[in-house]
Design a protein around this motif. Sequence first.
Motif, short mmCIF file in Angstrom:
data_model
loop_
_atom_site.label_atom_id
_atom_site.label_comp_id
_atom_site.label_asym_id
_atom_site.label_seq_id
_atom_site.Cartn_x
_atom_site.Cartn_y
_atom_site.Cartn_z
N ARG A 1 2.18 8.40 -33.31
CA ARG A 1 1.98 7.49 -34.18
C ARG A 1 1.61 5.96 -33.61
O ARG A 1 2.20 5.70 -32.48
N ASP A 2 0.97 5.25 -34.24
CA ASP A 2 0.51 3.87 -33.87
C ASP A 2 1.77 3.11 -33.55
O ASP A 2 1.60 2.32 -32.49
N GLU A 3 2.69 3.12 -34.31
CA GLU A 3 3.89 2.32 -33.95
C GLU A 3 4.71 2.90 -32.57
O GLU A 3 5.17 1.75 -31.83
N THR A 4 4.67 3.76 -32.14
CA THR A 4 5.04 4.40 -31.18
C THR A 4 4.19 4.01 -29.96
O THR A 4 4.72 3.52 -28.78
N LEU A 5 2.82 4.06 -29.96
CA LEU A 5 2.15 3.68 -29.14
C LEU A 5 2.08 2.15 -29.00
O LEU A 5 2.08 1.72 -27.68
N ASP A 6 2.31 1.38 -29.88
CA ASP A 6 2.35 -0.36 -29.71
C ASP A 6 3.72 -0.40 -29.14
O ASP A 6 3.75 -1.24 -27.99
N ALA A 7 4.80 0.49 -29.28
CA ALA A 7 5.97 0.23 -28.57
C ALA A 7 6.08 0.60 -26.92
O ALA A 7 6.43 -0.10 -26.02
N ILE A 8 5.17 1.48 -26.61
CA ILE A 8 4.98 1.83 -25.17
C ILE A 8 4.34 0.83 -24.54
O ILE A 8 4.69 0.36 -23.36
N ALA A 9 3.23 0.24 -25.27
CA ALA A 9 2.39 -0.82 -24.69
C ALA A 9 3.38 -1.95 -24.46
O ALA A 9 3.13 -2.71 -23.63
N GLY A 10 4.08 -2.30 -25.49
CA GLY A 10 4.87 -3.45 -25.27
C GLY A 10 5.92 -3.31 -24.58
O GLY A 10 6.38 -4.34 -23.49
N LYS B 1 -22.07 -3.91 -11.12
CA LYS B 1 -20.89 -4.68 -10.42
C LYS B 1 -20.46 -5.53 -11.43
O LYS B 1 -20.99 -5.96 -12.27
N ARG B 2 -19.21 -5.45 -11.18
CA ARG B 2 -18.20 -6.40 -11.94
C ARG B 2 -18.37 -6.23 -13.56
O ARG B 2 -18.72 -7.48 -14.34
N ALA B 3 -18.48 -5.00 -13.95
CA ALA B 3 -18.51 -4.82 -15.49
C ALA B 3 -17.08 -5.06 -15.95
O ALA B 3 -16.21 -4.83 -15.33
N LYS B 4 -17.22 -5.47 -17.25
CA LYS B 4 -16.02 -6.13 -17.71
C LYS B 4 -15.15 -4.99 -18.61
O LYS B 4 -15.91 -4.11 -19.36
N ILE B 5 -13.99 -4.70 -18.43
CA ILE B 5 -13.07 -3.76 -19.42
C ILE B 5 -13.02 -4.56 -20.76
O ILE B 5 -12.47 -5.67 -20.83
N TYR B 6 -13.72 -3.74 -21.57
CA TYR B 6 -13.73 -4.53 -23.10
C TYR B 6 -12.70 -4.45 -23.91
O TYR B 6 -12.42 -5.27 -24.53
N ALA B 7 -12.06 -3.05 -23.88
CA ALA B 7 -11.04 -2.81 -24.50
C ALA B 7 -10.15 -1.81 -24.00
O ALA B 7 -10.68 -1.04 -23.22
N ARG B 8 -8.79 -1.73 -24.32
CA ARG B 8 -7.89 -0.80 -23.91
C ARG B 8 -6.58 -0.70 -24.88
O ARG B 8 -6.16 -1.39 -25.11
N SER B 9 -6.65 0.66 -25.13
CA SER B 9 -5.25 1.09 -26.01
C SER B 9 -4.65 1.93 -25.25
O SER B 9 -5.18 2.49 -24.11
N GLU B 10 -3.61 2.63 -25.90
CA GLU B 10 -2.87 3.67 -25.05
C GLU B 10 -3.81 5.09 -25.20
O GLU B 10 -3.48 5.91 -24.24
N SER C 1 -21.24 3.02 -27.49
CA SER C 1 -21.62 2.08 -28.54
C SER C 1 -22.33 1.06 -27.97
O SER C 1 -21.84 0.28 -27.35
N SER C 2 -23.68 0.96 -28.24
CA SER C 2 -24.64 -0.11 -27.70
C SER C 2 -24.28 0.07 -25.99
O SER C 2 -24.78 1.13 -25.62
N ASP C 3 -23.82 -0.99 -25.44
CA ASP C 3 -23.83 -0.94 -23.98
C ASP C 3 -22.31 -0.67 -23.65
O ASP C 3 -22.01 -1.20 -22.41
N ILE C 4 -21.56 -0.27 -24.39
CA ILE C 4 -20.12 -0.09 -24.19
C ILE C 4 -19.88 1.53 -23.97
O ILE C 4 -20.18 2.37 -24.78
N LEU C 5 -19.08 1.84 -22.91
CA LEU C 5 -18.93 3.29 -22.38
C LEU C 5 -17.10 3.50 -22.83
O LEU C 5 -16.40 2.55 -22.51
N VAL C 6 -16.86 4.48 -23.60
CA VAL C 6 -15.62 4.82 -23.84
C VAL C 6 -15.26 5.80 -23.19
O VAL C 6 -15.81 6.88 -22.75
N LEU C 7 -14.02 5.79 -22.57
CA LEU C 7 -13.46 6.63 -21.56
C LEU C 7 -11.86 7.03 -22.19
O LEU C 7 -11.14 6.32 -22.74
N ASN C 8 -11.55 8.36 -21.49
CA ASN C 8 -10.06 8.64 -21.74
C ASN C 8 -9.39 8.02 -20.49
O ASN C 8 -9.80 7.63 -19.62
N HIS C 9 -8.05 7.82 -20.69
CA HIS C 9 -7.11 7.52 -19.51
C HIS C 9 -7.06 8.55 -18.41
O HIS C 9 -7.05 9.58 -18.66
#
Length: 343
Positions: free
Chosen positions: A104-113, A152-161, A205-213
């Motif tokens: 559940r999202d609330e549990t994922l948010d808690a772990i990130a917190g 080189k020096r590509a930016k981490i665009y987003a990160r979730s659990e 998505s466009s020039d953004i690569l999505v990866l698993n952790h």
Amino acid sequence: MGSVLHEVWKIFQFYILPVLPFVALVLIEIQLMYNRRENEVMFGTDSFDEKIKAFQFTPKEVRTLEKLVRSSKFENKDAVLNSSGLFEAAVSEFYRIRNVFSVRDETLDAIAGLRRKMDFTGSNPLTMVCSTRQFNVDDRVDLEVEGGQVFKRAKIYARSEKIWSIKMDCNPGLAKSLLGTHVLIRWTRANDAVYSIRLPVQAVSSDILVLNHSDKLDKEQLRKWLREVVDFPVVATFSNGEKHSGVLYDLSAGGILLGLAEDCKPDQRFSITFELPTFGEQNVDVRVLNNLGHRNPDFPLYNSISAVFTGSYAWTQERVLQYIFEVNRKSKMKKKAPNDVLT
């Protein structure tokens, strides 16, 4: 047909039926162990209760932390509070058992917190980094795609659990062609190490690569040895025989930081020659850890390249250690000199 059923019954009667009580006992014991794990008071409970007061966790975060502990293999309840490595190990095991995409999202948010409040992210220089979940948005990484091309020096665009993504700043068509391929990602933490992992591209998505952790990061230590800032001319000899002049910025018994006009890639190998004061000319093979770009303002045209010694370098290593020891000894003597004069 009757004979086949008779044979099946014989097999069941002589081979399976006798072990059923044993299997039942094993299953019962596993269930009892699980119940004890979920409900009994664990070692370190008092310490756990005391330590969590300092973090101002929400009730949801405390309950989630309890779940992480119960899902882990740790005997002590407070283990996850003592080390980022143990915390991330518990998180990975929890996500493996529960399936991170079903949590559940609330549990994922808690772990990130929890991670943020305990300062277990990679931005804390004292934190052990062992999972891509510890990377931060806007951190810069180097990407090497199949075929050897490096971004080189590509930016981490987003990160979730669940997932994370990297913005390549390239032609969207090129990014799209990487779907399903593997990319090698390198993240450098200053004065620490180069962390790397090869991961499949899950979506684009466009020039953004999505990866698993992943919690299987490789680590190349940058500061295993004491380093001495130097300014030595150096000659690099590449595998094709080309020779290029540059500058040695700093030196340790395990590796170097040098400036070269050439655009070297991680894992590239070549030899260097330089003059070490009092010890003469040194020739040693090196392997590139990272190309940091034009970092040195005194040499704006040079790439700052960190590298480690490879091959037979024991003799050079011994001389470098002696040189650094002597430089530090003389430096300490100079600092003491004024006091000596006063006495």
